[in-house]
Design a protein around this motif. Sequence first.
Motif, short mmCIF file in Angstrom:
data_model
loop_
_atom_site.label_atom_id
_atom_site.label_comp_id
_atom_site.label_asym_id
_atom_site.label_seq_id
_atom_site.Cartn_x
_atom_site.Cartn_y
_atom_site.Cartn_z
N PRO A 106 -2.33 -0.49 19.52
CA PRO A 106 -2.41 -0.64 18.06
C PRO A 106 -1.25 0.09 17.37
O PRO A 106 -0.43 0.71 18.03
N GLY A 107 -1.25 0.01 16.02
CA GLY A 107 -0.26 0.74 15.23
C GLY A 107 0.95 -0.07 14.82
O GLY A 107 1.92 0.50 14.31
N GLY A 108 0.89 -1.37 15.03
CA GLY A 108 2.02 -2.21 14.68
C GLY A 108 1.74 -3.17 13.55
O GLY A 108 1.55 -2.76 12.40
N VAL A 109 1.65 -4.46 13.89
CA VAL A 109 1.51 -5.50 12.88
C VAL A 109 0.22 -5.36 12.09
O VAL A 109 0.20 -5.56 10.86
N GLY A 110 -0.87 -5.00 12.76
CA GLY A 110 -2.16 -4.92 12.09
C GLY A 110 -2.18 -3.97 10.91
O GLY A 110 -2.83 -4.23 9.88
N VAL A 111 -1.48 -2.87 11.03
CA VAL A 111 -1.43 -1.87 9.96
C VAL A 111 -0.82 -2.47 8.69
O VAL A 111 -1.30 -2.25 7.57
N VAL A 112 0.22 -3.26 8.88
CA VAL A 112 0.91 -3.87 7.74
C VAL A 112 0.12 -5.06 7.20
O VAL A 112 0.08 -5.30 5.99
N SER A 113 -0.51 -5.78 8.10
CA SER A 113 -1.30 -6.94 7.68
C SER A 113 -2.39 -6.54 6.70
O SER A 113 -2.67 -7.24 5.72
N ASN A 114 -3.01 -5.38 6.93
CA ASN A 114 -4.03 -4.87 6.01
C ASN A 114 -3.47 -4.72 4.60
O ASN A 114 -4.12 -5.10 3.61
N LEU A 115 -2.27 -4.17 4.51
CA LEU A 115 -1.67 -3.95 3.19
C LEU A 115 -1.28 -5.28 2.55
O LEU A 115 -1.30 -5.42 1.32
N MET A 116 -0.92 -6.27 3.36
CA MET A 116 -0.59 -7.58 2.82
C MET A 116 -1.81 -8.25 2.19
O MET A 116 -1.69 -8.97 1.20
N VAL A 117 -2.97 -8.01 2.77
CA VAL A 117 -4.20 -8.51 2.15
C VAL A 117 -4.36 -7.90 0.76
O VAL A 117 -4.65 -8.59 -0.22
N MET A 118 -4.16 -6.59 0.69
CA MET A 118 -4.29 -5.90 -0.60
C MET A 118 -3.23 -6.41 -1.59
O MET A 118 -3.50 -6.59 -2.78
N LYS A 119 -2.03 -6.67 -1.07
CA LYS A 119 -0.96 -7.15 -1.94
C LYS A 119 -1.31 -8.51 -2.53
O LYS A 119 -0.94 -8.83 -3.67
N THR A 120 -2.03 -9.33 -1.77
CA THR A 120 -2.42 -10.64 -2.26
C THR A 120 -3.34 -10.51 -3.48
O THR A 120 -3.35 -11.40 -4.35
N LEU A 121 -4.08 -9.43 -3.55
CA LEU A 121 -4.93 -9.21 -4.74
C LEU A 121 -4.12 -9.11 -6.02
O LEU A 121 -4.63 -9.38 -7.11
N THR A 122 -2.85 -8.75 -5.90
CA THR A 122 -2.04 -8.56 -7.11
C THR A 122 -1.70 -9.88 -7.80
O THR A 122 -1.27 -9.89 -8.95
N ARG A 123 -1.88 -11.00 -7.11
CA ARG A 123 -1.52 -12.28 -7.74
C ARG A 123 -2.43 -12.61 -8.90
O ARG A 123 -2.12 -13.46 -9.73
N ARG A 124 -3.58 -11.93 -9.00
CA ARG A 124 -4.51 -12.18 -10.10
C ARG A 124 -4.39 -11.13 -11.21
O ARG A 124 -5.13 -11.16 -12.18
N LEU A 125 -3.47 -10.19 -11.03
CA LEU A 125 -3.31 -9.14 -12.05
C LEU A 125 -2.36 -9.60 -13.16
O LEU A 125 -1.43 -10.36 -12.91
#
Length: 272
Positions: A253-272
């Motif tokens: 662990p410690g690679g792509v998955g860590v960043v993928s989590n933040l990309m999910v959160m970033k997608t929330l910004t499209r509604r802001l």
Amino acid sequence: MEQIIMAGKPVAEKIRRELQEKFAGKDLTLATFLIGDNPAAQVYKRSLLRTAASLGIHTRDVVLPKETSQEEAEKVLRELSDDPQISGILPLVPFPPHIRRLDLVQQMDPEKDMDCIHPINGGKFYLGITPWAPCTPRACMAILDYYGIPLVGQNVVMVGYGEVVGRPLTLMLMGRYATVTVCRSRTKNLPAITRQADVILSAVGKPNLITEDMIREGAVVVDVGINSVDGKLVGDVSEAAKIAKASAYTPVPGGVGVVSNLMVMKTLTRRL
């Protein structure tokens, strides 16, 4: 050979700082939707919920038994989507074999789809008219960019052609002028193909599929696989193989998955 470990944490922290500003004072709720008890999906979900909490995002964790019927799953997802308190929904794959994926995901409001799996969002992505690609491919590209890995003109082998990672990631790599060869786990002479690659990306979900003899000395390896083996997380690429051959690699662990989590959160910004 100087070796770069392309850890996800520094990339994630950069994104996190940007999101903390955007989320300040906002009341958002992310829902996760899981059918069954797939170990990899469970691991991803737990990490995702921790990430959301660290950013002050509310969460709703919806888990249905693996025996849930198509009709019941659609009903629950539709109700979740209709809830005005829910800002975004992340259906976690894989779904059980009896679930018709396309019929299910169409129950979501496309604006609440966090991973570009609704057909409307998928169509916009493939036409190149939206920046909201699926989260894990976006994470892969963010890591490559952060560590300055060149793609233009490079021979890139994408192992895996799934709807969530392999297909969209292939398109994104081609959009960066890479020469991309797409392989599957059953591709004939797979080792001969991967040995020609400047960059290997694997998203098959098969532990240690790619071994040391399949990697050219100095290649870059992005391991998207998250597999549970004897209670431990391992990737599609043997960690020993990465260490022995790669000039740069993502750990699991410690690679792509860590960043993928933040990309999910970033997608929330499209509604802001």
